[in-house]
Design an enzyme around this catalytic site. Structure first.
Site, short mmCIF file in Angstrom:
data_model
loop_
_atom_site.label_atom_id
_atom_site.label_comp_id
_atom_site.label_asym_id
_atom_site.label_seq_id
_atom_site.Cartn_x
_atom_site.Cartn_y
_atom_site.Cartn_z
N GLY A 88 -43.83 92.58 -32.05
CA GLY A 88 -43.38 92.14 -33.38
C GLY A 88 -42.95 90.70 -33.40
O GLY A 88 -42.87 90.04 -32.36
N ASP A 250 -52.14 91.22 -29.12
CA ASP A 250 -51.29 90.76 -30.22
C ASP A 250 -51.61 89.32 -30.61
O ASP A 250 -51.09 88.81 -31.59
CB ASP A 250 -49.80 90.88 -29.83
CG ASP A 250 -49.49 90.18 -28.52
OD1 ASP A 250 -50.14 90.49 -27.52
OD2 ASP A 250 -48.60 89.32 -28.51
N ASP A 260 -52.07 81.63 -32.05
CA ASP A 260 -51.09 81.58 -30.98
C ASP A 260 -51.46 80.58 -29.89
O ASP A 260 -52.02 80.93 -28.85
CB ASP A 260 -50.85 82.98 -30.39
CG ASP A 260 -49.38 83.15 -30.09
OD1 ASP A 260 -48.76 82.15 -29.70
OD2 ASP A 260 -48.84 84.25 -30.25
P1 AMP Z 1 -46.39 85.25 -27.52
O1 AMP Z 1 -46.42 85.04 -26.05
O2 AMP Z 1 -45.98 84.01 -28.27
O3 AMP Z 1 -47.64 85.84 -28.06
O4 AMP Z 1 -45.21 86.28 -27.79
C1 AMP Z 1 -45.21 87.60 -27.33
C2 AMP Z 1 -44.03 88.35 -27.93
O5 AMP Z 1 -42.81 87.78 -27.47
C3 AMP Z 1 -43.96 88.34 -29.43
O6 AMP Z 1 -43.44 89.57 -29.85
C4 AMP Z 1 -43.00 87.21 -29.71
O7 AMP Z 1 -42.38 87.35 -30.97
C5 AMP Z 1 -42.01 87.38 -28.57
N1 AMP Z 1 -41.33 86.12 -28.26
C6 AMP Z 1 -41.85 85.05 -27.67
N2 AMP Z 1 -40.93 84.08 -27.53
C7 AMP Z 1 -39.78 84.54 -28.06
C8 AMP Z 1 -38.46 84.02 -28.22
N3 AMP Z 1 -38.13 82.78 -27.80
N4 AMP Z 1 -37.54 84.80 -28.80
C9 AMP Z 1 -37.85 86.03 -29.22
N5 AMP Z 1 -39.05 86.58 -29.11
C10 AMP Z 1 -40.03 85.85 -28.52
MG MG Z 2 -48.25 85.93 -29.95
#
Ligand code: AMP
Ligand code: MG
Length: 495
Positions: A88, A250, A260
């Site tokens: 999420g 995701d 992303d």
């Molecule tokens: P991503 O690697 O950007 O695709 O993120 C994977 C998951 O980790 C997603 O659910 C993001 O919302 C969550 N996420 C990544 N960085 C953060 C952060 N600094 N704080 C909270 N959630 C994060």
């Molecule tokens: Mg992501």
């Protein structure tokens, strides 16, 4: 009363159980990093109004604009092959949707706007470096003609975010055809909530494949449309040397937009095994693995949609398999067409297998002699303009290997019977001269992050958003990094 900055027309937030209403966190000292005026125009927004103090407060998350219904979207996902039933928007918020100047529905969303119910251990924040990296790379991809989410605005928050070291905080405002991912479907499928899978599919169809609305076979046709879009998208990535770096489910949209921008980077010396991401220790998301991974992700999407394909399991699986099996052929066809364009070859009446071999023989030689992928194609046009040396210098002392291939290519072009100047001009409109070179991206982000100096970033953004036009004053930006700059280059997720 002033006119609202956005005319929101929200639909996703209205669907029950797909997201959670949430507010961006307030930040202490917003400062502009970037406003994308062209994109604002494309969205039918008033760029001057957005550039105001009110706009700054909005893009900082300090003022929720009129008509917004901010929500954190629920999604799951396979990350490096392992399933997480609950990811999420942990650091993102969907502010709302607008209809752009062409009537297309576009999401306006924040990244880095604070914790949400999905944040788990994270702080919900983003840092200046990764935010500007997404601006640079997404806008470069757009200029290269590759479907992508866009970057509307970036602001520094005046906060310090804690990573391996303290970094200045920032928020990106991202624009997307939608944020519906393979993982969005997985979230509800993992909970056996077929009703919501169906509702989400109907919503996605209305948004991305409106011609299918109401058709009895619409779910399978939608799945096929997603497979086609992804086959084309990944072929486009491969045609410019783009490595996404974190192709988790995701991070794969059903719209067919690249999404992303974390550890992504452009390959320099051609090597299909290239990996830049610091966490991709097994090379799962290496350059050459991208088509296979896309297909793997699409299989995960099919699994979520099976109950919609057919009430009989076996028939549903058979139908999904038929569609998924078509991925390889579609990818290959797009790949061949794109590489033909890169080599100035026309496809009418041409021999697919012979042309595929011609491309692969070039790539093989480029691999063996570590030729820069971008210039290895771009400078081929100089051969047609009577200056083969420009291309040959890329090959070090491997002129014989290069010359041998060149003779094959020229024979193929001669058979095509077009004036060389025309072919050269067409090739230059296809093969970029300027990509976001890793060392230049790092310099730009360092200057912005360490000393708040945005000039290097702005200069590079101007270069990579006009990637095909040769400009002598920017000649150095077309060159690969030196071995010291490129060896061991590592990218990070930016979380
Ligand atoms: P991503 O690697 O950007 O695709 O993120 C994977 C998951 O980790 C997603 O659910 C993001 O919302 C969550 N996420 C990544 N960085 C953060 C952060 N600094 N704080 C909270 N959630 C994060
Ligand atoms: Mg992501």
């Amino acid at each position: 009363m002033s006119t609202p900055l956005f005319s929101f027309d929200n639909s996703y937030a209205l669907m029950e159980g797909m997201s959670m209403p949430w507010q961006p966190a307030a930040v202490p000292a917003p400062r502009w990093l970037h406003l994308n005026r062209n994109l604002a125009g494309e969205l039918g927004l008033d760029a001057d109004a957005l550039a105001s103090d009110e706009g700054l407060a909005v893009f900082a998350g300090n003022r929720v604009p009129e008509g917004a219904t901010p929500v954190a979207q629920a999604y799951a996902g396979h990350q490096f092959g392992g399933f997480s039933p609950q990811l999420g928007d942990g650091r993102a918020l969907l502010l709302g949707e607008v209809l752009d100047a062409r009537g297309q529905r576009r999401d306006i969303a924040f990244k880095g706007s604070g914790r949400t119910p999905f944040s788990r251990g994270g702080d919900g924040k983003a840092a200046v470096g990764p935010v500007l990296r997404e601006v640079l790379i997404s806008e470069a991809m757009h200029a290269l003609g590759i479907p992508t989410t866009r970057s509307l605005a970036a602001v520094a928050t005046g906060e310090t975010v804690r990573r391996e070291r303290p970094l200045p905080g920032a928020i990106l405002t991202r624009v997307a055809a939608s944020h519906i991912r393979v993982g969005s479907f997985q979230f509800f499928a993992a909970r056996n909530d077929t009703d919501r899978v169906r509702q989400l599919a109907e919503h996605a169809i209305a948004r991305h494949d409106p011609a299918l609305v109401g058709r009895e076979d619409r779910f399978l046709a939608f799945y096929e449309a997603v497979v086609q879009r992804q086959a084309k998208l990944v072929a486009q990535w491969m045609s410019v040397g783009f490595i996404h770096g974190v192709m988790n489910t995701d991070n794969m949209t059903v719209s067919g937009e690249t999404i992303d921008y974390g550890p992504c980077a452009f390959m320099e010396a051609y090597d299909p095994q290239t990996v830049f991401s610091s966490i991709d220790t097994h090379g799962r998301y290496a350059f050459g693995n991208q088509p296979g991974i896309a297909q793997w992700n699409l299989a995960r999407l099919a699994e979520t949609l099976l109950p919609l394909f057919h009430s009989d399991d076996e028939q549903a699986v058979a139908a999904a398999t038929r569609v998924l099996d078509g991925f390889g052929e579609r990818f290959s066809a797009h790949w061949l067409n794109l590489h033909r364009l890169k080599l100035g070859l026309r496809s009418d009446g041409a021999d697919d297998e012979a042309d595929r071999t011609l491309v692969n023989e070039l790539l093989q030689r480029m691999h063996e002699h570590r030729v820069d992928f971008t210039l290895g194609f771009r400078r081929l046009s100089s051969v047609l303009r009577g200056a083969p040396q420009e291309w040959l210098t890329l090959w070090g002392d491997a002129h014989a290997a290069a010359g041998e291939w060149l003779a094959h290519w020229q024979r193929r072009l001669t058979a095509q019977g077009e004036p060389a100047a025309e072919v050269a001009a067409r090739m230059d409109a296809t093969n970029p001269l300027f990509i976001p070179r890793n060392h230049l991206v790092e310099n730009a982000l360092d200057a912005a992050s360490e000393s708040g100096d945005l000039r290097v970033f702005e200069h590079l953004l101007a270069i990579v958003t006009d990637p095909f036009t040769e400009r002598s004053e920017h000649a150095p930006a077309a060159l690969p990094g030196t071995p010291e700059q490129t060896q061991g280059y590592r990218t990070f997720c930016g979380t």
